[in-house]
Design a protein around this motif. Structure first.
Motif, PDB file in Angstrom:
ATOM      1  N   PHE A 592      15.045  -3.555  16.816  1.00 19.70           N
ATOM      2  CA  PHE A 592      15.651  -3.376  18.140  1.00 19.70           C
ATOM      3  C   PHE A 592      14.807  -4.034  19.228  1.00 19.70           C
ATOM      4  CE2 PHE A 592      16.707   0.343  15.557  1.00 19.70           C
ATOM      5  CZ  PHE A 592      18.075   0.165  15.494  1.00 19.70           C
ATOM      6  N   ARG A 593      13.492  -3.928  19.024  1.00 22.73           N
ATOM      7  CA  ARG A 593      12.584  -4.502  20.025  1.00 22.73           C
ATOM      8  C   ARG A 593      11.935  -5.780  19.492  1.00 22.73           C
ATOM      9  NH1 ARG A 593       9.071   0.699  21.379  1.00 22.73           N
ATOM     10  NH2 ARG A 593       9.558   1.196  19.192  1.00 22.73           N
ATOM     11  N   ASN A 594      12.522  -6.321  18.429  1.00 30.19           N
ATOM     12  CA  ASN A 594      12.040  -7.548  17.791  1.00 30.19           C
ATOM     13  C   ASN A 594      10.553  -7.480  17.479  1.00 30.19           C
ATOM     14  OD1 ASN A 594      12.982  -9.861  16.636  1.00 30.19           O
ATOM     15  ND2 ASN A 594      13.885 -10.638  18.521  1.00 30.19           N
ATOM     16  N   LEU A 619      17.249   6.274  12.376  1.00 28.88           N
ATOM     17  CA  LEU A 619      17.854   6.647  13.663  1.00 28.88           C
ATOM     18  C   LEU A 619      19.272   7.192  13.486  1.00 28.88           C
ATOM     19  CD1 LEU A 619      17.000   3.930  16.364  1.00 28.88           C
ATOM     20  CD2 LEU A 619      16.502   6.367  16.476  1.00 28.88           C
ATOM     21  N   GLY A 620      19.773   7.133  12.273  1.00 26.89           N
ATOM     22  CA  GLY A 620      21.104   7.695  11.995  1.00 26.89           C
ATOM     23  C   GLY A 620      22.236   6.816  12.481  1.00 26.89           C
ATOM     24  N   LEU A 621      22.012   5.509  12.531  1.00 29.71           N
ATOM     25  CA  LEU A 621      23.039   4.613  13.063  1.00 29.71           C
ATOM     26  C   LEU A 621      24.004   4.148  11.976  1.00 29.71           C
ATOM     27  CD1 LEU A 621      20.906   2.288  15.382  1.00 29.71           C
ATOM     28  CD2 LEU A 621      21.994   4.477  15.925  1.00 29.71           C
ATOM     29  N   THR A 622      25.223   3.849  12.402  1.00 31.58           N
ATOM     30  CA  THR A 622      26.180   3.160  11.528  1.00 31.58           C
ATOM     31  C   THR A 622      25.969   1.660  11.712  1.00 31.58           C
ATOM     32  OG1 THR A 622      27.812   3.020  13.280  1.00 31.58           O
ATOM     33  CG2 THR A 622      27.879   5.002  11.878  1.00 31.58           C
ATOM     34  N   ALA A 623      26.623   0.887  10.856  1.00 28.70           N
ATOM     35  CA  ALA A 623      26.494  -0.569  10.996  1.00 28.70           C
ATOM     36  C   ALA A 623      26.987  -1.046  12.362  1.00 28.70           C
ATOM     37  CB  ALA A 623      27.220  -1.276   9.855  1.00 28.70           C
ATOM     38  N   PRO A 624      28.174  -0.592  12.832  1.00 30.38           N
ATOM     39  CA  PRO A 624      28.589  -1.033  14.177  1.00 30.38           C
ATOM     40  C   PRO A 624      27.597  -0.620  15.264  1.00 30.38           C
ATOM     41  CG  PRO A 624      30.464  -0.118  12.989  1.00 30.38           C
ATOM     42  CD  PRO A 624      29.254   0.150  12.150  1.00 30.38           C
ATOM     43  N   GLU A 625      27.052   0.580  15.146  1.00 31.06           N
ATOM     44  CA  GLU A 625      26.078   1.012  16.157  1.00 31.06           C
ATOM     45  C   GLU A 625      24.821   0.147  16.124  1.00 31.06           C
ATOM     46  OE1 GLU A 625      27.240   5.780  16.398  1.00 31.06           O
ATOM     47  OE2 GLU A 625      25.762   5.094  14.934  1.00 31.06           O
ATOM     48  N   TRP A 626      24.415  -0.207  14.926  1.00 31.48           N
ATOM     49  CA  TRP A 626      23.214  -1.044  14.782  1.00 31.48           C
ATOM     50  C   TRP A 626      23.433  -2.403  15.463  1.00 31.48           C
ATOM     51  CZ3 TRP A 626      21.324  -3.432   9.491  1.00 31.48           C
ATOM     52  CH2 TRP A 626      20.040  -3.949   9.650  1.00 31.48           C
ATOM     53  N   VAL A 627      24.609  -2.975  15.208  1.00 32.52           N
ATOM     54  CA  VAL A 627      24.932  -4.288  15.783  1.00 32.52           C
ATOM     55  C   VAL A 627      24.988  -4.199  17.313  1.00 32.52           C
ATOM     56  CG1 VAL A 627      26.707  -6.071  15.954  1.00 32.52           C
ATOM     57  CG2 VAL A 627      26.187  -5.044  13.727  1.00 32.52           C
ATOM     58  N   VAL A 628      25.735  -3.236  17.810  1.00 31.05           N
ATOM     59  CA  VAL A 628      25.958  -3.135  19.255  1.00 31.05           C
ATOM     60  C   VAL A 628      24.657  -2.839  19.990  1.00 31.05           C
ATOM     61  CG1 VAL A 628      27.055  -1.685  21.013  1.00 31.05           C
ATOM     62  CG2 VAL A 628      28.387  -2.523  19.084  1.00 31.05           C
ATOM     63  N   LEU A 629      23.873  -1.923  19.433  1.00 32.55           N
ATOM     64  CA  LEU A 629      22.626  -1.552  20.099  1.00 32.55           C
ATOM     65  C   LEU A 629      21.688  -2.761  20.174  1.00 32.55           C
ATOM     66  CD1 LEU A 629      20.897   0.656  21.393  1.00 32.55           C
ATOM     67  CD2 LEU A 629      20.154   1.349  19.112  1.00 32.55           C
ATOM     68  N   THR A 630      21.555  -3.472  19.055  1.00 32.52           N
ATOM     69  CA  THR A 630      20.659  -4.636  19.062  1.00 32.52           C
ATOM     70  C   THR A 630      21.175  -5.712  20.000  1.00 32.52           C
ATOM     71  OG1 THR A 630      20.197  -4.161  16.741  1.00 32.52           O
ATOM     72  CG2 THR A 630      19.431  -6.267  17.566  1.00 32.52           C
ATOM     73  N   ALA A 631      22.467  -5.969  19.929  1.00 35.96           N
ATOM     74  CA  ALA A 631      23.042  -7.024  20.771  1.00 35.96           C
ATOM     75  C   ALA A 631      22.826  -6.710  22.250  1.00 35.96           C
ATOM     76  CB  ALA A 631      24.533  -7.164  20.472  1.00 35.96           C
ATOM     77  N   GLY A 632      22.950  -5.439  22.605  1.00 36.65           N
ATOM     78  CA  GLY A 632      22.746  -5.038  24.002  1.00 36.65           C
ATOM     79  C   GLY A 632      21.290  -5.144  24.404  1.00 36.65           C
ATOM     80  N   LEU A 633      20.411  -4.663  23.528  1.00 38.15           N
ATOM     81  CA  LEU A 633      18.985  -4.701  23.879  1.00 38.15           C
ATOM     82  C   LEU A 633      18.490  -6.141  24.033  1.00 38.15           C
ATOM     83  CD1 LEU A 633      17.666  -1.805  21.607  1.00 38.15           C
ATOM     84  CD2 LEU A 633      17.713  -1.838  24.109  1.00 38.15           C
ATOM     85  N   ARG A 634      19.046  -7.059  23.236  1.00 36.73           N
ATOM     86  CA  ARG A 634      18.615  -8.456  23.353  1.00 36.73           C
ATOM     87  C   ARG A 634      18.960  -9.024  24.728  1.00 36.73           C
ATOM     88  NH1 ARG A 634      16.396  -7.185  19.481  1.00 36.73           N
ATOM     89  NH2 ARG A 634      16.284  -8.219  17.445  1.00 36.73           N
ATOM     90  N   ASP A 644      11.350 -14.613  24.253  1.00 40.11           N
ATOM     91  CA  ASP A 644      12.777 -14.959  24.373  1.00 40.11           C
ATOM     92  C   ASP A 644      13.468 -15.025  23.012  1.00 40.11           C
ATOM     93  OD1 ASP A 644      11.717 -17.217  23.261  1.00 40.11           O
ATOM     94  OD2 ASP A 644      12.346 -18.593  24.863  1.00 40.11           O
ATOM     95  N   GLU A 645      12.771 -14.613  21.938  1.00 42.94           N
ATOM     96  CA  GLU A 645      13.410 -14.679  20.619  1.00 42.94           C
ATOM     97  C   GLU A 645      14.607 -13.735  20.574  1.00 42.94           C
ATOM     98  OE1 GLU A 645       9.846 -13.894  18.518  1.00 42.94           O
ATOM     99  OE2 GLU A 645       9.699 -15.941  17.739  1.00 42.94           O
ATOM    100  N   ARG A 693      15.634 -19.474  20.482  1.00 47.83           N
ATOM    101  CA  ARG A 693      14.746 -19.192  19.359  1.00 47.83           C
ATOM    102  C   ARG A 693      15.128 -17.824  18.793  1.00 47.83           C
ATOM    103  NH1 ARG A 693       9.277 -19.163  19.687  1.00 47.83           N
ATOM    104  NH2 ARG A 693       9.359 -17.662  21.407  1.00 47.83           N
ATOM    105  N   ALA A 694      14.836 -17.629  17.507  1.00 46.43           N
ATOM    106  CA  ALA A 694      15.297 -16.387  16.880  1.00 46.43           C
ATOM    107  C   ALA A 694      14.355 -15.952  15.765  1.00 46.43           C
ATOM    108  CB  ALA A 694      16.698 -16.584  16.301  1.00 46.43           C
ATOM    109  N   THR A 695      14.427 -14.682  15.419  1.00 48.44           N
ATOM    110  CA  THR A 695      13.700 -14.135  14.274  1.00 48.44           C
ATOM    111  C   THR A 695      14.708 -13.735  13.199  1.00 48.44           C
ATOM    112  OG1 THR A 695      13.864 -11.835  14.954  1.00 48.44           O
ATOM    113  CG2 THR A 695      12.010 -13.111  15.858  1.00 48.44           C
ATOM    114  N   ARG A 696      14.180 -13.281  12.094  1.00 49.11           N
ATOM    115  CA  ARG A 696      15.082 -12.786  11.035  1.00 49.11           C
ATOM    116  C   ARG A 696      15.873 -11.583  11.539  1.00 49.11           C
ATOM    117  NH1 ARG A 696      14.102 -15.060   6.205  1.00 49.11           N
ATOM    118  NH2 ARG A 696      15.390 -13.494   5.173  1.00 49.11           N
ATOM    119  N   ASN A 697      15.239 -10.798  12.418  1.00 48.31           N
ATOM    120  CA  ASN A 697      15.933  -9.605  12.924  1.00 48.31           C
ATOM    121  C   ASN A 697      16.980  -9.935  13.975  1.00 48.31           C
ATOM    122  OD1 ASN A 697      14.911  -7.566  11.296  1.00 48.31           O
ATOM    123  ND2 ASN A 697      12.985  -7.547  12.434  1.00 48.31           N
ATOM    124  N   ASP A 698      17.148 -11.227  14.274  1.00 45.86           N
ATOM    125  CA  ASP A 698      18.286 -11.663  15.086  1.00 45.86           C
ATOM    126  C   ASP A 698      19.375 -12.233  14.180  1.00 45.86           C
ATOM    127  OD1 ASP A 698      16.925 -11.168  17.565  1.00 45.86           O
ATOM    128  OD2 ASP A 698      15.741 -12.977  17.157  1.00 45.86           O
TER     129      ASP A 698
END
Ligand code: HEM
Length: 745
Positions: A592-594, A619-634, A644-645, A693-698
């Motif tokens: 989430f915080r790369n 954290l008890g997340l579902t796949a959609p929650e994982w995607v949305v949370l990461t996308a928002g935090l980025r 800026d990764e 630029r990106a990491t594997r977690n992106d």
């Protein structure tokens, strides 16, 4: 074909789940679907208010029933010494003893001893009988009493009827209704076998590094057991070779992973082995398969023993035979008196296991558990002798020997910790026997002593947060960081307590960005409280600041939203925070915080995204929650180092779908930025140069099929509002994950 069976003439070779499965085809794929195991669909009691039902139980009546049951032997599995108490203590200890501090998994919380693999570990031999013996009690009290609570309560009742004072009992454990397929229990592919039958060297080479006793001797994380299919250590010593000093090394490491210090460890082992006996009458190769693969007519019971009645004096469980004391159903100090009062020499059980007996022929004996008038030599396991040979353990034993009351008190507290360690905050504890005292391992919080801020005060505070001029990125990052330690496994961590402002969290590299922000928000808190009209905690202000940031970021993207904020958090004190035990909550990887721990690639064979999935699961997340949370935090610019990764946007701080747009764009192509493939560049296909630029977690959100499918939903042209709404929902979920004071967790 008319009238012909459609299957006629063909062999039928497959049905749902027949092998090969997807996992067989692609064993290394990222199993994102694992986020959705143990979901409500499997739980027949998903709508059941367990808290109320348990609170309505008559605990005195229930305990009286359990105690009566313990001393009433039944013919299909007669009790040793006319008392089921020792075997029930072992069942309870094994239920709780799978707990491990590294990821909070295991433990008594969900009664996972009912399911494979745990149900069928060699070390859990005959705990299937213990649970089956309890069924009449379970049936009587029904769903108001979970298996998980019943197993621990029975352990307490067992101790009590043998004269031991317990420290209390809390109910509140909700049963799971399916096997846990998520937990990593070790690398060996050798389940269900007696440790002696396993290739010890192969097993240990994979699980351990270094030689026993050397400084680089380490047990793989997050494991806590020394060996496959064992709860903690092999009773016959690390390699089954009867070396007590080496056994002590393993005990210290493995009990340490259970969050027990040396004194607690000695108290537990010496206390537990004051009771009952070990069972080793029959050679292991004559024992039938464990419950998970036993024949159908065994109806879930395993380890069929063909010798005599297969139970009572013929019982075969672990393979070691005998008892540690003269009176195995009485709480007394004879375990330590025997351990230290005699020299012990190695011998073998009828089943062939390595064990110890007194060297002196005139040592006291112990009665047979079933045969009148028959006596046996006392017994110790190599792991018991370990307590005598290890200098630190020995000193503790001597203290316990000299002061039985002190030993009793320390064992009582350690048993309470063992059996309640994974329950989370005390607000989850139920029933009339909850111990008054707060214990440091409960991560205690101060009592709430003032009115909760209302809407007007919240609005004033929100304005004060905005007046600080702190960026949306910093506010969101700090609020997320304060909540991100939460793990649903043992319910530790979370924003309540504002422990992000305390040691050790404030010193974690991943939290460096939060330090000045927390300091500024503390000023806001202090100024508000100094005005004297109302009181608010720093923990609440940190979370509120995050909510303010999300509202502003959404508004900047053209969507007005109200982000829920539920006040009522308190601020923990440093002395309520066990620094060593909190250190375990530090992330290894936080997608989430790369963040990836700098030494990760040298200490792990895993890809960072595997650990990121693990964190999402905690954290008890579902796949959609994982995607949305990461996308928002980025797009909010929430990388731990401000890099800026993955920040695929030119309008950082605006809540948008830009991350997902870039991720799914056909105009971009990706290339490795380093040989190992840990970082990447995104180039414009038309030659426009490096875009991002990106990491594997992106990139995992675009490369993994399940995550990509979800990413496409939110990247679609009509999905902006859905994205914002779902981001707000998962944000609130994370902020509220530890609020057991207001939710029925
Ligand atoms: C029995 C090993 C720690 C409580 C046993 C047995 C073994 C064993 C092999 C015999 C099982 C059988 O054949 O029936 C160990 C090892 C430990 C350990 C290696 C850690 C180094 C503990 C702890 C407790 C405990 C911490 C509880 C606080 C018991 C009890 C029995 C037992 C009550 C007797 C069960 C019965 O009578 O059926 N243990 N144990 N043990 N253990 Fe432990």
């Amino acid at each position: 074909l008319a009238g012909k069976c459609p299957f006629g003439g063909n062999t039928i070779g497959g049905a749902q789940t027949s092998r090969p499965t997807l996992q067989d085809w692609y064993p290394d794929r990222l199993r994102v679907e694992q986020l959705h195991t143990d979901g409500p669909q499997a739980d027949p009691l998903r709508d059941f208010d367990y808290r109320s039902a348990f609170e309505a139980l008559d605990l005195d009546e229930l305990k009286a029933d359990i105690k009566r049951f313990l001393t009433t032997s039944v013919s299909w599995w007669p009790s040793d010494y006319g008392n089921y108490a020792p075997q029930m203590i072992r069942m309870a200890w094994h239920s709780a003893g799978t707990y491990r501090i590294a990821d909070g998994r295991g433990g008594a919380g969900q009664a996972l001893q009912r399911f494979a693999p745990i149900s069928s570990w060699w070390d859990n031999g005959n705990t299937d009988k213990s649970r089956r013996l309890l069924w009449p009690i379970k049936k009587k009290y029904g769903n108001a009493l979970s298996w998980a609570d019943l197993m621990i309560l029975t352990g307490n009742c067992a101790l009590e009827i043998m004269g031991f004072p317990t420290t209390g009992f809390a109910g509140g454990r909700r049963d799971s209704y399916e096997a846990d397929d998520r937990t990593y229990w070790g690398p060996e592919w050798i389940n269900n076998m007696h440790p002696d039958a396993q290739d010890d060297m192969v097993a240990r080479d994979q699980r351990w590094t270094g030689e026993p006793g050397s400084s680089d001797y380490e047990l793989q994380q997050p494991l806590a057991a020394s060996h496959s299919s064992i709860i903690y250590v092999n009773p016959e010593g690390p390699l089954g070779d009867g070396d007590p000093a080496a056994s002590a090394v393993d005990i210290r490491i493995t009990f340490g992973r259970m969050a027990m210090n040396d004194e607690e460890t000695v108290a537990l082992i010496a206390g537990g082995h004051a009771f009952g006996k070990s069972h080793g009458q029959v050679s292991t190769d004559r024992i039938g398969p464990p419950p998970e693969i036993a024949p159908m007519e065994a109806m879930g019971l395993g380890w069929h023993n063909p010798e005599g009645s297969g139970n009572a004096e013929h019982t075969m469980t672990n393979g070691i035979e005998g008892s540690w004391t003269q009176n195995p159903t009485q709480w007394d100090n004879s375990y330590l008196e025997n351990l230290f009062g005699h020299e012990w020499v190695q011998t073998r059980s009828p089943a062939g296991a390595l064990q110890w007996m007194p060297a002196d022929a005139d040592a006291p004996t112990t009665p047979d558990a079933h045969l009148e008038g028959v006596e046996h030599p006392l017994m110790m396991m190599t792991s018991d002798i370990a307590l005598k040979v290890d200098p630190v353990y020995r000193e503790i034993c001597e203290r316990f020997l000299a002061d039985f009351d002190y030993f009793t008190q320390e064992f009582s507290k350690a048993w309470h910790k063992l059996t309640h360690r994974d329950m989370g905050p005390k607000s989850r504890y139920l029933g009339p026997e909850v111990a008054q005292e707060d214990f440091i391992w409960q991560d205690p919080l101060p009592a709430w002593e003032h009115a909760v801020v209302g809407e007007a005060e919240i609005a004033r505070l929100a304005q004060a947060v905005r007046d600080t001029g702190l960026s949306t990125s910093d506010l969101a990052f700090t609020a997320f960081s304060s909540a991100a330690t939460f793990r649903g496994t043992d319910k530790r961590g979370g924003a309540n307590g504002a422990r992000i402002a305390l040691e050790p969290q404030r010193d974690w590299a991943v939290n460096a960005r939060t330090v000045p922000v927390v300091a500024r928000l503390r000023e806001v808190t202090d100024a508000f409280n100094a005005a004297g009209e109302a009181t608010v905690s720093l923990a609440d202000v940190i979370v509120l600041a995050g909510c303010v940031a999300i509202e502003d970021a959404a508004a900047a993207g053209g969507t007005e939203v109200s982000v829920p904020f539920t006040p009522g958090r308190v601020d923990a004190r440093q002395d309520q925070t066990d620094v060593t035990q909190f250190q375990w909550l530090a992330p290894v990887v936080d997608g989430f915080r790369n963040y990836v721990m700098p030494e990760f690639s040298s200490v792990s064979t895993l890809a960072p995204e595997e650990m990121a999935l693990d964190r999402a699961a905690l954290l008890g997340l579902t796949a959609p929650e994982w995607v949305v949370l990461t996308a928002g935090l980025r797009v909010l610019g929430c990388n731990h180092d401000g890099s800026d990764e993955g920040v695929f946007t030119d309008r950082v701080g605006v809540l948008s779908t830009d991350f997902l747009d870039a991720l799914t764009s056909t105009d971009l192509e990706w290339a490795k930025a380093d040989d190992a493939g840990t970082t990447f560049t995104l180039q414009h296909r038309d030659g426009g140069g490096t875009a991002f630029r990106a990491t594997r977690n992106d990139l995992v959100f675009g490369s993994n099929a399940q995550l990509r499918a979800v990413a496409e939903v939110y990247a679609a042209s009509d999905a902006h509002d859905r994205f914002v709404a779902d981001f707000v929902a998962v944000w609130d979920k994370v902020m509220m994950s530890d609020r057991y004071d207001v939710t029925a967790g």
